[in-house]
Design a protein around this motif. Structure first.
Motif, short mmCIF file in Angstrom:
data_model
loop_
_atom_site.label_atom_id
_atom_site.label_comp_id
_atom_site.label_asym_id
_atom_site.label_seq_id
_atom_site.Cartn_x
_atom_site.Cartn_y
_atom_site.Cartn_z
N TYR A 315 0.84 -1.20 0.00
CA TYR A 315 0.00 0.00 0.00
C TYR A 315 0.88 1.26 0.00
O TYR A 315 0.69 2.17 -0.80
CB TYR A 315 -0.94 0.00 1.21
CG TYR A 315 -2.00 1.08 1.11
CD1 TYR A 315 -3.18 0.82 0.43
CD2 TYR A 315 -1.82 2.35 1.64
CE1 TYR A 315 -4.16 1.79 0.29
CE2 TYR A 315 -2.79 3.34 1.50
CZ TYR A 315 -3.96 3.05 0.83
OH TYR A 315 -4.91 4.02 0.69
N ARG A 319 1.10 4.33 -2.57
CA ARG A 319 0.53 5.53 -1.96
C ARG A 319 1.46 6.74 -2.14
O ARG A 319 1.00 7.86 -2.29
CB ARG A 319 0.28 5.28 -0.46
CG ARG A 319 -0.33 6.45 0.28
CD ARG A 319 -1.71 6.72 -0.27
NE ARG A 319 -2.28 7.97 0.20
CZ ARG A 319 -2.08 9.15 -0.40
NH1 ARG A 319 -1.27 9.24 -1.46
NH2 ARG A 319 -2.67 10.22 0.05
N THR B 145 -7.17 9.96 -4.13
CA THR B 145 -6.71 9.00 -3.11
C THR B 145 -6.99 9.52 -1.71
O THR B 145 -7.48 8.77 -0.85
CB THR B 145 -5.20 8.72 -3.30
OG1 THR B 145 -5.00 8.23 -4.63
CG2 THR B 145 -4.70 7.68 -2.31
N GLU B 149 -9.38 7.75 1.01
CA GLU B 149 -8.89 7.38 2.34
C GLU B 149 -9.76 8.00 3.44
O GLU B 149 -10.06 7.36 4.44
CB GLU B 149 -7.43 7.81 2.49
CG GLU B 149 -6.47 6.93 1.69
CD GLU B 149 -5.01 7.34 1.84
OE1 GLU B 149 -4.75 8.54 2.07
OE2 GLU B 149 -4.13 6.46 1.71
N LYS B 182 -2.28 3.83 -7.89
CA LYS B 182 -2.45 4.41 -6.54
C LYS B 182 -3.93 4.51 -6.17
O LYS B 182 -4.34 4.07 -5.08
CB LYS B 182 -1.79 5.79 -6.51
CG LYS B 182 -1.91 6.51 -5.18
CD LYS B 182 -0.95 7.69 -5.08
CE LYS B 182 -1.57 8.98 -5.50
NZ LYS B 182 -0.62 10.11 -5.39
N ALA B 186 -6.07 2.37 -3.28
CA ALA B 186 -6.87 2.99 -2.21
C ALA B 186 -8.32 2.47 -2.26
O ALA B 186 -8.93 2.21 -1.22
CB ALA B 186 -6.84 4.51 -2.35
#
Lengths: 336, 282
Positions: A315, A319, B145, B149, B182, B186
């Protein structure tokens, strides 16, 4: 098109010339062994061999991005199916996506690598016209990406690490691919690969073409062979959009910063795997050897982490990708 | 990939690059060619009253249409593009971004934040096809993202309205491609945590956007006659050298092939979103 064995790139010409000269001297040496003065010739051969190595080193250390693209597409460059017997101690191919068909552009199966048991998935471009047609030149259809996903789920269920080889100009752009949901299936692969609970190692072995590469390219380690590229768009595609003609592809190749060295410097990939002198196409076996030791070491290392640790690291790996300005940086949890 | 070059008309859905309702008192519908009173079109949610052609909507208009009045709170509005490749085509990339900012009044191609639809609190993201074709670079990827989140953390429903003809933004190279990874990563966590994600596809949703977050909703709904697909129609025509069938890569085409749940008229979007969310919250 010349036979594959004679295919050479323009900048390889001096290398092939010197190799021909060397071969001639070696033949002569073999013939003359009985009589004459072999020591002088032997000395010349040794000298020329050293010169040849230096020449290869010189030519290949100075390749520009477009030349690297050409090497990555070289007709003699080892492809996934060339590597299988050189790389693995055993390979049991598994076909099909259990829904629509068996895409030849994706090869998948169980493989033994030293003492490791793994699931292998890779693009296959094809070596001759018949194979290339069957494989769509390495451009997979939705059923290819689905096939990859089905095999990866299987691997995760039984705790097998996954190796993927990326070598595609891009996912297939065509009517049937759109009808069967090319975008939706690639998207699903990205999301699922990010969550699959087993180590994944991805290596670009030739062309890393955009979404078609990424579709089997999410993992814990991402590496590229030395003379490969990985890009958001092909240099030809970029050139025809921005400069109105694919003849500007060399310019686009440089502008896109898509070589293994660029991506390593950007922190996008973890490692560059060195190719044999003169490129992987000059020595398939040596190239496989480099891949083999890289893969064994990477998988052994990943297996030392717990699955929870592995998932957190994966992750974090994705990220952090992105370059932007922020006037008022937020705290780590992303709160405004 | 993205470019701002205008393209010649392709098929009946008009232009690959979306057209806004043009300035002026009168305008012509690009769907039915009817001459329309501009104000009337705007009052009709930028939909042609004659043929229901859905004109492309900017992110801020979209937010105003969808959310309860004055409930939107924008997040991360200060994120700005950088130029990791030193990219230049006819313009240096930073110059292109500045021009787009001046022209559109937007900081980037995505706006994210929170707001309410019929009293339901949710996280909302919108991509605007007018800003470098709505393409996804680092800023779009990062904003989405962070929004995902936050939705994961606060267990809020997530709605993303896609309008991106450009897919992954070529000018940021591999960084753009990796935003697909990415954002999808997520979303993987978001889904694993049981979150509800409703993806709304509008004209046009292509390439790397279609091949990542736009296709990963629990529900996927589309406005009528939107162009949605992986490869651009021009690329396909050049590759396979066939005339593309009429209606290819439209919302209706995707519905027929099983990739979206419903086609929803713009006037029903708010109520449909509220209805679907209601079914998932017990």
């Amino acid at each position: 098109m010349p036979p594959a064995s004679e295919y050479r790139l323009p900048f390889e010409a001096p290398i092939y010339e010197m190799e021909a000269r060397l071969a001639e001297m070696e033949t002569q040496y073999a013939k003359n062994r009985a009589g004459g003065d072999p020591t002088r010739l032997a000395e010349q051969i040794r000298h020329l061999r050293r010169e040849l190595a230096a020449l290869k080193r010189e030519v290949f250390s100075q390749l520009d991005p477009w030349q690297i693209v050409q090497v990555s597409r070289h007709q003699n460059r080892p492809q996934t199916r060339d590597y299988l017997p050189l790389l693995f101690d055993e390979f049991i191919e598994l076909h099909g996506d259990r829904a629509l068909g068996d895409d030849k552009a994706i090869v998948s199966g169980l493989a033994r690598l030293d003492d490791l048991k793994v699931m292998f998935i890779g693009h296959q471009k094809g070596k001759n016209l018949a194979e290339r047609t069957a494989c769509n030149f390495g451009s997979a259809h939705p059923e290819g990406y689905r096939k990859a996903l089905v095999k990866m789920r299987l691997a995760a269920k039984f705790g097998l690490p996954i190796i993927t080889f990326i070598d595609t100009p891009g996912a297939y752009p065509g009517v049937t691919a759109e009808e069967r949901g090319q975008a939706a299936i690639i998207a699903e692969n990205l999301m699922e690969m990010s969550q699959i609970r087993t180590p994944i190692v991805c290596v670009v072995i030739g062309e890393g073409g955009s979404g078609g590469a990424l579709g089997i390219g999410i993992g814990d380690r991402l590496a590229m062979l030395e003379f490969t590229y990985y890009s958001v768009i092909s240099p030809e595609g970029c050139a025809s959009i921005l400069w109105k003609g694919s003849e500007h592809a060399p310019k686009a190749a440089a502008a896109l910063r898509m070589t293994s060295r660029d991506l390593l410097a950007f922190g996008i990939i973890d490692d560059v795997i060195t190719e044999p002198l003169g490129g992987a196409h000059k020595d398939h076996r040596a190239s496989a050897q480099g891949l083999r030791s890289y893969l064994i070491q990477a998988i052994r290392q990943l297996k030392t982490a717990t699955l929870d640790e592995l998932m957190n690291l994966r992750y974090a790996k994705y990220r952090k990708i992105g370059v932007f300005l922020e006037e008022n940086p937020v705290s780590a949890n992303g709160r405004p | 990939m993205a470019s701002r070059e205008s393209r010649s008309p392709r098929s009946w859905h008009g232009h690959f690059e979306p057209k806004r309702v043009p300035v002026g008192v009168w305008m012509q519908c690009e769907g039915c060619r009817a001459t329309l009173f501009r104000k009337q079109v705007e009052e009709n949610l930028s939909v042609c009253p004659e043929c229901n052609h859905h004109f492309s909507l900017g992110a801020l208009d979209r937010i105003a249409q969808l959310l309860d009045a004055d409930t939107f709170e924008e997040w991360h509005a200060d994120l700005q593009a950088k130029d990791p490749l030193g990219f230049q085509d006819r313009l240096p990339y930073p110059e292109r971004v500045r021009q787009e900012q001046d022209r559109t009044g937007l900081a980037e191609a995505a706006v994210v934040g929170q707001g309410y639809i019929k009293g339901i609190r949710m996280v909302l993201g919108v991509t605007d096809s007018n800003f470098i074709m709505g393409s996804m670079g680092s800023v779009v990827g990062e904003k989405l993202t962070r929004a995902i989140e936050r939705a994961t953390e606060e267990k809020l429903p997530l709605v993303i309205v896609s309008g991106s003809g450009g897919g992954a933004r070529m000018h940021e190279g591999i960084f753009s491609l990796m935003q697909m990874a990415k954002v999808s990563t997520a979303l993987g966590r978001f889904h694993a945590a049981g979150g509800l994600y409703l993806s709304v596809l509008t004209h046009p949703t292509m390439g790397g956007v279609a091949a990542s977050f736009a296709s990963l909703g629990d529900f996927i709904i589309a406005e009528p006659r939107a162009l949605i697909g992986f490869a651009g129609p021009r690329v396909i025509e050049q590759t396979v050298r066939v005339q593309l069938p009429s209606g290819f890569q439209t919302s209706e085409f995707l519905l027929e092939h099983g990739f979206i749940d419903r086609i929803v008229h713009r006037r029903d979007l708010r109520s449909t979103i509220a209805q679907l969310i209601d079914y998932t919250t017990g």
